[in-house]
Enzyme design. Structure first.
Site, short mmCIF file in Angstrom:
data_model
loop_
_atom_site.label_atom_id
_atom_site.label_comp_id
_atom_site.label_asym_id
_atom_site.label_seq_id
_atom_site.Cartn_x
_atom_site.Cartn_y
_atom_site.Cartn_z
N GLY A 81 0.85 -1.25 -0.16
CA GLY A 81 -0.17 0.04 0.04
C GLY A 81 0.76 1.28 0.16
O GLY A 81 1.97 1.35 0.55
N ARG A 145 1.28 -5.86 -4.95
CA ARG A 145 1.06 -6.56 -3.93
C ARG A 145 1.78 -8.21 -4.24
O ARG A 145 1.36 -9.13 -3.23
CB ARG A 145 -0.08 -6.70 -3.13
CG ARG A 145 -0.55 -5.27 -2.61
CD ARG A 145 -1.82 -5.67 -1.50
NE ARG A 145 -2.19 -4.47 -0.96
CZ ARG A 145 -1.76 -3.55 0.16
NH1 ARG A 145 -0.74 -4.31 0.72
NH2 ARG A 145 -2.35 -2.69 0.52
N ASP A 176 5.66 -8.07 5.98
CA ASP A 176 5.74 -9.02 4.98
C ASP A 176 6.94 -8.97 3.71
O ASP A 176 7.65 -9.84 3.63
CB ASP A 176 4.49 -9.60 4.27
CG ASP A 176 3.67 -10.17 5.26
OD1 ASP A 176 4.24 -11.08 6.04
OD2 ASP A 176 2.49 -10.13 5.13
N LYS A 202 8.21 0.78 5.63
CA LYS A 202 6.98 1.51 5.15
C LYS A 202 5.72 0.84 5.64
O LYS A 202 5.41 -0.36 5.61
CB LYS A 202 7.01 1.50 3.59
CG LYS A 202 5.82 2.07 2.83
CD LYS A 202 5.36 1.23 1.98
CE LYS A 202 4.55 0.03 2.57
NZ LYS A 202 3.40 -0.70 1.96
N THR A 203 4.68 1.65 5.80
CA THR A 203 3.52 1.15 6.05
C THR A 203 2.74 2.69 6.92
O THR A 203 3.11 2.89 7.92
CB THR A 203 2.99 -0.01 6.56
OG1 THR A 203 1.41 -0.03 6.64
CG2 THR A 203 3.63 -0.36 7.99
N ASP A 205 -0.10 1.85 8.39
CA ASP A 205 -0.42 1.11 9.62
C ASP A 205 0.23 1.18 10.85
O ASP A 205 -0.13 1.31 11.92
CB ASP A 205 -0.71 -0.28 9.47
CG ASP A 205 -1.44 -0.43 8.00
OD1 ASP A 205 -2.22 0.41 7.70
OD2 ASP A 205 -1.65 -1.65 7.56
P1 FBP Z 1 0.42 -1.85 3.57
O1 FBP Z 1 0.50 -2.71 4.70
O2 FBP Z 1 0.66 -2.54 2.45
O3 FBP Z 1 1.30 -0.55 3.74
O4 FBP Z 1 -1.13 -1.55 3.42
C1 FBP Z 1 -1.60 -0.57 4.07
C2 FBP Z 1 -3.20 -0.45 3.74
O5 FBP Z 1 -3.51 0.91 3.71
C3 FBP Z 1 -3.95 -1.06 5.14
O6 FBP Z 1 -4.20 0.17 6.10
C4 FBP Z 1 -5.38 -1.17 4.28
O7 FBP Z 1 -6.26 -2.22 4.98
C5 FBP Z 1 -4.68 -1.87 2.88
O8 FBP Z 1 -3.61 -1.11 2.79
C6 FBP Z 1 -5.76 -1.58 1.96
O9 FBP Z 1 -5.18 -2.01 0.78
P2 FBP Z 1 -5.76 -2.04 -0.62
O10 FBP Z 1 -5.93 -0.57 -1.21
O11 FBP Z 1 -4.59 -2.74 -1.49
O12 FBP Z 1 -6.98 -2.73 -0.64
#
Ligand code: FBP
Length: 553
Positions: A81, A145, A176, A202-203, A205
């Protein structure tokens, strides 16, 4: 004439990120003692014989002239993300590579990890880099992803890197992706192909943090954007005095984003999934908790308020977790289910396959939510929590309960609720000064780790509540952050995910203040928009989470 950039975009292009002193001139490396993984040492050492136990590294100013380094090329990948600051990691990486040797080249793999496997890339030249300085988004090379975990993918990567003369791959990703980066690093050492792998945390979250990594990048900016919006909604609620706002916040499993936004804006209620799990609460318990505050405020004549809901909430309700697990198992590669036509047929099929307890829970849910639980899974086979509208579920259940109380004469208020979901509003925001500086420093750090021949490391920058000049940059072996966890029925080495620590200072602050925030006499905080220019206490503050965590150290 059509404008192509906003005035802020133009101004930000010229912003020079602040950096730790050690990265401002010539750099050398100081190695610490050997390390161990956080748990399961024996198993992890066995799986990573070459990258286990390496020392933590600190970058320090180089005394005298730095030795000349032969030119080399690097490839970079954005994984998962979007998170504000990703472009600055790449800019910091590029600038430091050029400082190390102007002949160095940087390639970007397109569309995430699959770019490496499929040989899709572009050269990132100075012109390209200059367009993306201090900007949000991952559009410079795109993200994806795809998981890097199969040997054939690793082997394809070798071919592609060898064609481009790439000496190292930088993977910018979450827990991951960085776990997989380490598996790749180990594999490339075993293959003796001379390709190094470095990760970057990065994230939005905020769940990739530990003793060595104080925070993941993007969390700061995203939380500031959501907190601004929550503050604006609170001011509206306080003015119009007629709506309860149920606001779901991204963050996948962990509730760090909801907690940080609560610390910044002081809502009337903030649910924390980790607490729900620890107290084994069910949906009705959560509804009662919300209803209690609504009734108390109504008794004081206030029929409005705010409720923050972490997006992963329902997975932390024990009975829901069992239901979701049953659905995950049932829906994995289930062609029979996929072939069914119409919602009713699918619903009947699902009910016939669940255990009695899960079936009862499934039937008790509003049909829309029950359907959302059976939508497509992510590449890990998990339900996509960002698509489950928990805020609507809670509005419906709270509304029903209040109607019962009204009929019984114990509630005399008026309940009118609005739902919101904040996630995509913040993931690509223009990075705050904190994220712009932090990311640029992380990128530069990665370059110096590569120049020194390191592999299997994650770039780190710490001391983050201090001014940027006092930050400390370095590298932590990825294996140090690993433990063994069950994934798809098998024990796998993974970086330990950081959920909200219920004994930690940020959550304890919430516990100490939430009764006040629910109280009719409380006052909201209005954080306002991110400020990029002005006094440092307005522009450069890190998150409240980081400040509270570091205050105890
Ligand atoms: P990452 O862990 O890949 O950084 O994702 C963050 C995030 O924004 C989460 O908070 C959310 O659940 C998810 O990505 C949504 O991803 P997508 O837009 O690919 O469905």
């Amino acid at each position: 004439m059509t404008m192509t950039k906003s005035p802020l975009q133009v101004a930000r292009a010229a912003y020079q990120p602040k950096m730790p002193v050690a990265l401002q001139g010539q750099v050398s490396l100081k190695e610490g003692a050997k390390t161990q993984s956080v748990a399961d040492q024996e198993a992890i050492e066995k799986l990573f014989p070459n990258t286990y136990g390496m020392p933590v590294i600190e970058l320090v100013p180089q005394e005298g002239e730095a030795p000349a380094v032969a030119a080399f090329n690097v490839g970079v990948i954005l994984s998962g993300g979007q998170a504000p600051g990703g472009h600055n990691v790449i800019c910091g990486l590029f600038d430091a590579l050029k400082r190390i040797n102007p002949a160095n080249k940087l390639y970007g793999f397109l569309g995430g990890p699959s770019g490496l496997v499929d040989g899709k890339y572009t050269e990132l030249t100075a012109d390209v880099i200059d367009e993306y300085r201090n900007t949000g988004g991952f559009d410079i090379i795109g993200s994806g992803r795809t998981k890097l975990e199969e040997t054939w993918q690793f082997d394809n990567g070798i071919k592609v890197c060898q064609e481009l003369g790439i000496k190292a791959v930088v993977i910018i990703g979450g827990d991951d992706s960085n776990t997989n980066a380490c598996v790749l690093a180990e594999y490339y050492i075993q293959k003796n192909c001379g390709i190094q792998v470095i990760g970057c945390p990065k994230t939005i979250d905020g769940d990739l943090k530990n003793e060595m990594i104080e925070t993941s990048f993007g969390f700061d900016t995203a939380c500031k954007v959501y907190s601004e919006l929550i503050g604006n909604i609170q001011r509206d609620a306080n003015s119009a005095k007629k709506y309860w706002h149920f606001i779901r916040l991204m963050g996948r499993s962990a509730s760090h984003i909801a907690l940080e936004c609560a610390l910044q804006s002081q809502p009337n209620i903030c649910l924390i999934s980790e607490e729900v799990e620890a107290k084994a609460m069910n949906l009705n318990d959560i509804v009662e908790q919300i209803v209690e505050v609504i009734v108390a405020r109504a008794n004081a004549g206030l029929n409005f308020g705010t409720v923050l809901i972490p997006e992963g909430l329902i997975e932390f309700i024990p009975a829901m977790r069992v239901l979701i697990q049953e659905l995950n198992d049932m829906l994995a590669h289930n062609e029979e289910f996929a072939a069914l036509e119409g919602d009713d047929a699918k619903r009947e099929y699902v009910k016939s396959m669940l255990t009695p307890a899960s079936c009862e829970l499934y039937r008790s849910l509003p049909k829309g939510i029950a359907k959302q639980l059976t939508l497509d899974r992510d590449p890990h086979g998990n339900v996509m929590v960002s698509q489950i509208e928990t805020e609507k579920l809670l509005i419906e259940m709270v509304g029903k309960r209040l109607a019962q109380l009204k009929a019984a004469g114990s509630y005399k208020g008026k309940f009118s609720a609005l739902n919101h979901f904040f996630g995509y509003e913040g993931r690509c925001a223009i990075p705050s000064n904190f994220d712009a500086d932090y990311c640029y420093s992380l990128g530069a750090t990665a370059s110096y780790l590569i120049a020194a021949g390191k592999t299997g490391y994650m770039a780190l920058v710490k001391n983050l509540t201090k001014p940027a000049s006092e930050w400390v940059a370095g590298g932590v072996p990825v294996t140090m952050m690993m433990n063994m966890e069950r994934r798809h029925g098998e024990m796998k080495p993974v970086i330990q995910k950081a959920l909200v620590d219920l004994n930690g200072a940020p959550f304890q602050y919430l516990v100490a203040h939430r009764a006040d925030w629910a109280d009719p006499n409380m006052s909201y905080i209005y954080p306002g928009p991110i400020q990029y220019y002005g006094p440092s206490e307005v522009c450069d503050q890190p998150t409240r989470t980081l400040m509270l965590e570091q205050a105890g150290k």
